[in-house]
Design a protein around this motif. Structure first.
Motif, short mmCIF file in Angstrom:
data_model
loop_
_atom_site.label_atom_id
_atom_site.label_comp_id
_atom_site.label_asym_id
_atom_site.label_seq_id
_atom_site.Cartn_x
_atom_site.Cartn_y
_atom_site.Cartn_z
N UNK A 51 0.83 -1.20 0.00
CA UNK A 51 0.00 0.00 0.00
C UNK A 51 0.87 1.26 0.00
N UNK A 52 1.91 1.27 0.81
CA UNK A 52 2.78 2.45 0.92
C UNK A 52 3.49 2.75 -0.40
N UNK A 53 3.78 1.73 -1.18
CA UNK A 53 4.45 1.93 -2.46
C UNK A 53 3.47 2.05 -3.63
N UNK A 54 2.19 2.18 -3.33
CA UNK A 54 1.21 2.42 -4.38
C UNK A 54 0.83 1.20 -5.19
N UNK A 55 1.02 0.01 -4.65
CA UNK A 55 0.67 -1.22 -5.36
C UNK A 55 -0.72 -1.67 -4.94
N UNK A 56 -1.46 -2.24 -5.88
CA UNK A 56 -2.78 -2.76 -5.55
C UNK A 56 -2.64 -3.98 -4.64
N UNK A 57 -3.70 -4.34 -3.98
CA UNK A 57 -3.66 -5.46 -3.04
C UNK A 57 -3.50 -6.78 -3.80
N UNK A 58 -2.49 -7.56 -3.45
CA UNK A 58 -2.29 -8.85 -4.11
C UNK A 58 -3.12 -9.96 -3.44
N UNK A 59 -3.19 -11.09 -4.10
CA UNK A 59 -3.78 -12.28 -3.51
C UNK A 59 -2.67 -12.99 -2.75
N UNK A 60 -2.90 -13.27 -1.48
CA UNK A 60 -1.89 -13.95 -0.67
C UNK A 60 -2.03 -15.45 -0.81
N UNK A 61 -0.88 -16.14 -0.75
CA UNK A 61 -0.84 -17.61 -0.80
C UNK A 61 -1.61 -18.17 -1.99
N UNK A 62 -1.32 -17.66 -3.17
CA UNK A 62 -2.02 -18.09 -4.39
C UNK A 62 -1.40 -19.37 -4.93
N UNK A 63 -2.22 -20.41 -5.07
CA UNK A 63 -1.76 -21.68 -5.63
C UNK A 63 -1.80 -21.57 -7.15
N UNK A 64 -0.64 -21.58 -7.79
CA UNK A 64 -0.55 -21.30 -9.21
C UNK A 64 -0.40 -22.53 -10.09
N UNK A 65 0.01 -23.63 -9.53
CA UNK A 65 0.28 -24.82 -10.35
C UNK A 65 -0.89 -25.80 -10.26
N UNK A 66 -1.32 -26.37 -11.39
CA UNK A 66 -2.48 -27.26 -11.37
C UNK A 66 -2.24 -28.60 -10.68
#
Length: 160
Positions: A51-66
């Motif tokens: 937030x302080x660096x102007x980035x949008x909120x990310x998704x935490x602990x995102x499982x990316x591999x099927x």
């Protein structure tokens, strides 16, 4: 040029939260003035920095591999940009030992094959703000080309 947060007052003004104590460089246990282990920043404390660096909120602990149970610490899913925080780099944590490095390399390589930009950070790059500047550039780069499309590579190869 990196945008560094000058002090706790600036961080509090940007996020409304106090800046956590980040500790001082560790001295050897037998040396005069040893203060115990160096304090590290836990990944659960990183969201105010985004937030302080102007980035949008990310998704935490995102499982990316099927198939594998790999997760990104933080991910901007629609842009396929992720942030991996390697904690405990100065205290012989998992990310700096042989098996941990090997496992991290496998995960990051597979993510890149799948089209993700992976930015890695340590407590030092969090303190300096370097990793957040890199994240901003990665997000801006992906956003400049429009939303990421999972089928973009197939569409390009079929059009040739």
């Amino acid at each position: 040029m990196a945008t560094h947060l000058k002090d706790e007052a600036e961080f509090r003004r940007l996020t409304g939260k106090p800046l956590r104590s980040l500790g001082t460089p560790q001295k050897k246990p037998h040396s005069k003035g040893y203060r115990g282990p160096k304090q590290t920043i836990h990944k659960t404390h990183l969201e105010p920095y985004f937030q302080a660096y102007g980035l949008s909120a990310p998704t935490a602990e995102f499982r990316f591999h099927p198939i594998r149970r790999w997760r990104f610490d933080f991910c901007w899913v629609e842009l396929r940009v992720s942030f991996e925080y390697d904690g405990s780099t100065w205290t012989r944590g998992r990310h700096v030992r042989g098996a941990g490095v090997s496992a991290d390399n496998e995960k990051i390589n597979e993510a890149q094959i799948m089209g993700y930009i992976v930015i890695r950070g340590t407590s030092d790059t969090v303190r300096s703000g370097e990793c957040f500047e890199q994240l901003k550039r990665a997000i801006e780069s992906r956003a400049a080309f429009g939303m990421w499309c999972a089928g973009c590579n197939e569409q390009r190869s079929n059009s040739k």
